[in-house]
Design a protein around this motif. Sequence first.
Motif, PDB file in Angstrom:
ATOM      1  N   MET A   1      10.491 -11.107   4.201  1.00 55.07           N
ATOM      2  CA  MET A   1      11.604 -10.750   5.083  1.00 55.07           C
ATOM      3  C   MET A   1      12.862 -11.535   4.740  1.00 55.07           C
ATOM      4  O   MET A   1      13.970 -11.034   4.807  1.00 55.07           O
ATOM      5  CB  MET A   1      11.207 -11.014   6.537  1.00 55.07           C
ATOM      6  N   ALA A   2      12.685 -12.809   4.330  1.00 59.63           N
ATOM      7  CA  ALA A   2      13.844 -13.633   3.965  1.00 59.63           C
ATOM      8  C   ALA A   2      14.558 -13.041   2.766  1.00 59.63           C
ATOM      9  O   ALA A   2      15.792 -13.010   2.689  1.00 59.63           O
ATOM     10  CB  ALA A   2      13.395 -15.064   3.685  1.00 59.63           C
ATOM     11  N   SER A   3      13.770 -12.528   1.785  1.00 56.17           N
ATOM     12  CA  SER A   3      14.374 -11.938   0.589  1.00 56.17           C
ATOM     13  C   SER A   3      15.172 -10.702   0.942  1.00 56.17           C
ATOM     14  O   SER A   3      16.259 -10.465   0.411  1.00 56.17           O
ATOM     15  CB  SER A   3      13.273 -11.584  -0.427  1.00 56.17           C
ATOM     16  N   ILE A   4      14.633  -9.888   1.874  1.00 54.89           N
ATOM     17  CA  ILE A   4      15.351  -8.679   2.283  1.00 54.89           C
ATOM     18  C   ILE A   4      16.663  -9.046   2.955  1.00 54.89           C
ATOM     19  O   ILE A   4      17.701  -8.426   2.731  1.00 54.89           O
ATOM     20  CB  ILE A   4      14.477  -7.838   3.239  1.00 54.89           C
ATOM     21  N   ILE A 225      20.413  -6.435 -17.222  1.00 53.95           N
ATOM     22  CA  ILE A 225      20.700  -6.451 -15.782  1.00 53.95           C
ATOM     23  C   ILE A 225      19.876  -7.539 -15.098  1.00 53.95           C
ATOM     24  O   ILE A 225      20.373  -8.255 -14.215  1.00 53.95           O
ATOM     25  CB  ILE A 225      20.409  -5.079 -15.151  1.00 53.95           C
ATOM     26  N   ARG A 226      18.632  -7.693 -15.507  1.00 52.29           N
ATOM     27  CA  ARG A 226      17.785  -8.741 -14.917  1.00 52.29           C
ATOM     28  C   ARG A 226      18.362 -10.134 -15.152  1.00 52.29           C
ATOM     29  O   ARG A 226      18.203 -11.032 -14.331  1.00 52.29           O
ATOM     30  CB  ARG A 226      16.372  -8.666 -15.509  1.00 52.29           C
ATOM     31  N   HIS A 227      19.026 -10.321 -16.290  1.00 47.07           N
ATOM     32  CA  HIS A 227      19.651 -11.615 -16.569  1.00 47.07           C
ATOM     33  C   HIS A 227      20.852 -11.882 -15.666  1.00 47.07           C
ATOM     34  O   HIS A 227      21.207 -13.040 -15.432  1.00 47.07           O
ATOM     35  CB  HIS A 227      20.110 -11.689 -18.031  1.00 47.07           C
ATOM     36  N   PHE A 232      15.357 -11.738  -6.874  1.00 44.05           N
ATOM     37  CA  PHE A 232      14.839 -10.955  -5.750  1.00 44.05           C
ATOM     38  C   PHE A 232      15.445  -9.552  -5.705  1.00 44.05           C
ATOM     39  O   PHE A 232      14.836  -8.621  -5.177  1.00 44.05           O
ATOM     40  CB  PHE A 232      15.067 -11.680  -4.416  1.00 44.05           C
ATOM     41  N   VAL A 233      16.657  -9.406  -6.277  1.00 44.28           N
ATOM     42  CA  VAL A 233      17.299  -8.094  -6.273  1.00 44.28           C
ATOM     43  C   VAL A 233      16.550  -7.138  -7.201  1.00 44.28           C
ATOM     44  O   VAL A 233      16.190  -6.021  -6.812  1.00 44.28           O
ATOM     45  CB  VAL A 233      18.777  -8.199  -6.684  1.00 44.28           C
ATOM     46  N   LYS A 235      13.562  -7.507  -8.357  1.00 42.87           N
ATOM     47  CA  LYS A 235      12.185  -7.365  -7.862  1.00 42.87           C
ATOM     48  C   LYS A 235      12.124  -6.272  -6.786  1.00 42.87           C
ATOM     49  O   LYS A 235      11.188  -5.459  -6.747  1.00 42.87           O
ATOM     50  CB  LYS A 235      11.696  -8.693  -7.293  1.00 42.87           C
ATOM     51  N   PHE A 236      13.131  -6.288  -5.911  1.00 47.57           N
ATOM     52  CA  PHE A 236      13.191  -5.262  -4.858  1.00 47.57           C
ATOM     53  C   PHE A 236      13.384  -3.881  -5.477  1.00 47.57           C
ATOM     54  O   PHE A 236      12.745  -2.905  -5.066  1.00 47.57           O
ATOM     55  CB  PHE A 236      14.332  -5.584  -3.887  1.00 47.57           C
ATOM     56  N   GLN A 237      14.271  -3.783  -6.463  1.00 48.95           N
ATOM     57  CA  GLN A 237      14.506  -2.503  -7.128  1.00 48.95           C
ATOM     58  C   GLN A 237      13.243  -2.003  -7.826  1.00 48.95           C
ATOM     59  O   GLN A 237      12.965  -0.793  -7.824  1.00 48.95           O
ATOM     60  CB  GLN A 237      15.641  -2.647  -8.144  1.00 48.95           C
ATOM     61  N   ARG A 238      12.497  -2.936  -8.416  1.00 48.17           N
ATOM     62  CA  ARG A 238      11.249  -2.528  -9.084  1.00 48.17           C
ATOM     63  C   ARG A 238      10.239  -2.011  -8.057  1.00 48.17           C
ATOM     64  O   ARG A 238       9.549  -1.012  -8.286  1.00 48.17           O
ATOM     65  CB  ARG A 238      10.665  -3.702  -9.871  1.00 48.17           C
ATOM     66  N   TRP A 239      10.150  -2.700  -6.937  1.00 52.16           N
ATOM     67  CA  TRP A 239       9.239  -2.294  -5.873  1.00 52.16           C
ATOM     68  C   TRP A 239       9.591  -0.892  -5.360  1.00 52.16           C
ATOM     69  O   TRP A 239       8.718  -0.072  -5.099  1.00 52.16           O
ATOM     70  CB  TRP A 239       9.298  -3.329  -4.741  1.00 52.16           C
ATOM     71  N   MET A 240      10.906  -0.627  -5.274  1.00 53.34           N
ATOM     72  CA  MET A 240      11.371   0.667  -4.783  1.00 53.34           C
ATOM     73  C   MET A 240      11.520   1.704  -5.910  1.00 53.34           C
ATOM     74  O   MET A 240      11.846   2.856  -5.628  1.00 53.34           O
ATOM     75  CB  MET A 240      12.726   0.493  -4.083  1.00 53.34           C
TER      76      MET A 240
END
Length: 527
Positions: A1-4, A225-227, A232-233, A235-240
């Motif tokens: 939740m903190a990352s979001i 882009i990852r660099h 966390f950004v 990672k979130f995009q990968r999850w979604m």
Amino acid sequence: MASIGLFEAFLSLFPFLIFYYFQNKKHFGYLHIKQTLQSYHWNWPVLGMLPAVPVWLNRIDDLIWVIEKNNLTFLFKGPWFTRMDMLFTVDPANIHHMLSSNFSNYIKGPEFKEIVDVFGDAMFNTEAELWRNLRMSTQVILSRQSFQNFSMSVTTSKIKDVLLPLLSRFSEEGTIVDLQDVFRRFMFNTTVVTTVGSDPQSLSTEMPEYELAKALEDAGEAIVIRHLIPRFVWKFQRWMRLGQEKKLIEAGATFDRVCAKYILAKREEIRSQEIDHHHDHSDEESDDLLTYFIKLDTSKYELLKPSDDKFLRDTILASIVAMRDTTSTALTWFFWLISKNPHVEAKIRQEINTNLPKAESSQERPWSAIDRKEYLNKLVYLHGALYETMRLYPPIPFERSSPIQSDVLPSGHKIEANFTIIIPIYLMGRMKSIWGEDALEFKPERWISETGDLRHEPSSKFFAFNSGPRICPGKHLAMLAMKNVVVEILQNYYIKVVKEHKIEPKPRLVLHMKHGLRVTLTKRCSA
């Protein structure tokens, strides 16, 4: 939740940052660098120096000035809680310390391995004993005369049978050609042939799209882009499965599928050869890299598993990534630079005419691997011109490292364990304090000694092929391949860059030209 929550905060501030940047873009374009020095050291609350990145990317010359004034080493503060703080250094003493004298303490780091995870356990992102096994086995293979002859044979046959006829057709038709695209396709073909023995045939008048090449493009863009964004950004995009991360997932699936096909075909080919009693096992002239690794003597390399398709998949990708784009990029920048410096081109032509055997046409010159290597090794000025190209436009524009334990660099900077250190190679080649007042000039002569031999520069200063134990094991083969291409093109064609064609680097893992290199070709009367 903190990352979001952090992600939402970042998104809410991002439009303001974009608005602020474009509102002030003109302002930054006209202020003198000394008056705007503070702008380049923005250190905002929460966001750190991240808002300054668009300005830096648009004002590279000013960024060079800033690093020079900071004694070649500069601390970048990233957004809070993102672990994006980095030390940028182009100091040759620091580089030698990290990559040579104190090599065991400096690694790519787990974050880098995570960023390039799509390539698996490739040699460029492994560490410790696994890296040593990969490095030693690769060096043994590349140093074999049979493999060197095979590599040279593939390159020369592709020049003779594919590249020159295609360029001749473009010349006859008066077609405008993107030379960057031509070189990338040419090197993709030769690299895949020398790696797995299969020809993708991506270089033709139709310029077909090949799925592996497209996947490599998508993976490279996503990794850049990852660099540039907090972990966390992405990672979130990968999850979604959003944006570039979705493309990276799809690229990984393509890598798996295409490499599996290559591996299956190669295993069947080897089994067939073993059954065929008429096959001469002493003849290794046509053995590609994949064949060597499948037949690898595992007693010498305990951590390598040629029976494991995952190991072979990672090996295939590492080879293609290492050889394809780096060589094609260097060739692209080389032809642009000599088009701007006709006196250099004239000297190269003179050296070629002096050292290569006379013939009515390129088709009549010797094309055997051994003969070609002997002739190409005589071209010292051309060698220097290629080095000079890679000094100013290094194919790999940056490198990163991280200490296992805290350390103090020769520059006096104390580095904590796991801290990220970036070596901006592109900027390094432009530093006057490293290369002299003429650092921005294209001068192949700087590589030629008083006796006419090639002048040596330490790899911690000329970093195009990396440095220390990680120096490129295929350096010699890459130089021969580039010379081979240059000789035949210069002997057969005049190249003219299209008027007003915009040339600028594209910030990626490899330093491509953003708009390609659009040229016209005119056939020379004699070769």
